[in-house]
Design a protein around this motif. Sequence first.
Motif, PDB file in Angstrom:
ATOM      1  N   LYS A  95       3.313   9.777 -31.805  1.00  0.00           N
ATOM      2  CA  LYS A  95       3.649   9.241 -30.748  1.00  0.00           C
ATOM      3  C   LYS A  95       3.947  10.122 -29.483  1.00  0.00           C
ATOM      4  O   LYS A  95       3.914  11.414 -29.621  1.00  0.00           O
ATOM      5  CB  LYS A  95       5.228   8.548 -31.094  1.00  0.00           C
ATOM      6  N   ASP A  96       4.000   9.588 -28.417  1.00  0.00           N
ATOM      7  CA  ASP A  96       4.027  10.172 -27.353  1.00  0.00           C
ATOM      8  C   ASP A  96       4.961   9.395 -26.387  1.00  0.00           C
ATOM      9  O   ASP A  96       4.835   8.267 -26.182  1.00  0.00           O
ATOM     10  CB  ASP A  96       2.796  10.402 -26.377  1.00  0.00           C
ATOM     11  N   LEU A  97       6.075  10.114 -25.609  1.00  0.00           N
ATOM     12  CA  LEU A  97       6.944   9.383 -25.059  1.00  0.00           C
ATOM     13  C   LEU A  97       6.432   9.190 -23.606  1.00  0.00           C
ATOM     14  O   LEU A  97       7.059   8.249 -22.909  1.00  0.00           O
ATOM     15  CB  LEU A  97       8.269   9.992 -24.878  1.00  0.00           C
ATOM     16  N   GLN A  98       5.503   9.791 -23.150  1.00  0.00           N
ATOM     17  CA  GLN A  98       4.924   9.538 -21.707  1.00  0.00           C
ATOM     18  C   GLN A  98       3.679   8.908 -21.642  1.00  0.00           C
ATOM     19  O   GLN A  98       3.585   8.299 -20.530  1.00  0.00           O
ATOM     20  CB  GLN A  98       4.656  11.115 -21.090  1.00  0.00           C
ATOM     21  N   SER A  99       2.904   8.726 -22.770  1.00  0.00           N
ATOM     22  CA  SER A  99       1.769   7.845 -22.624  1.00  0.00           C
ATOM     23  C   SER A  99       1.253   7.463 -24.253  1.00  0.00           C
ATOM     24  O   SER A  99       1.570   8.156 -24.958  1.00  0.00           O
ATOM     25  CB  SER A  99       0.469   8.623 -22.167  1.00  0.00           C
TER      26      SER A  99
ATOM     27  N   ASN B 156      -3.587  10.679 -26.447  1.00  0.00           N
ATOM     28  CA  ASN B 156      -2.861   9.625 -25.841  1.00  0.00           C
ATOM     29  C   ASN B 156      -3.643   9.008 -24.622  1.00  0.00           C
ATOM     30  O   ASN B 156      -4.920   9.446 -24.724  1.00  0.00           O
ATOM     31  CB  ASN B 156      -1.540  10.015 -25.358  1.00  0.00           C
TER      32      ASN B 156
END
Length: 115
Positions: free
Chosen positions: A15-19, A69
């Motif tokens: 997971k990536d919180l920004q993209s 991402n």
Amino acid sequence: YNALSNQLAVMFLAKDLQSPVVAVSLAIGLTSRDTQLLDWTDVGLTGVARVNVMIPNGAPAWIKLMATNQVAHTAGIHSITVASTPISVDRTPPMAGVVRNVARSGTTNLAFQSD
């Protein structure tokens, strides 16, 4: 790893919180830096990767995951994680032993004694 079918199952969370993550690939090598056993293979985003790979007897197999991402997909930037320890497969069968039901060598079988 199933040594009979040569199937490896790996669970992961990418997971990536920004993209948003748009691709996850898996590779396996004999060192933490190579992909000699399995080159980068897209494993989807389900969180479970299943690949068929022959891991040589006694050799270290280092698992690597690469997450891409949405932004990196066009820029060519990825995040790669390598397992902290390799897996190793021992394909040698167990040695057959001898079962003795006696108190000490050379005595009568305990199961057939009576008072």
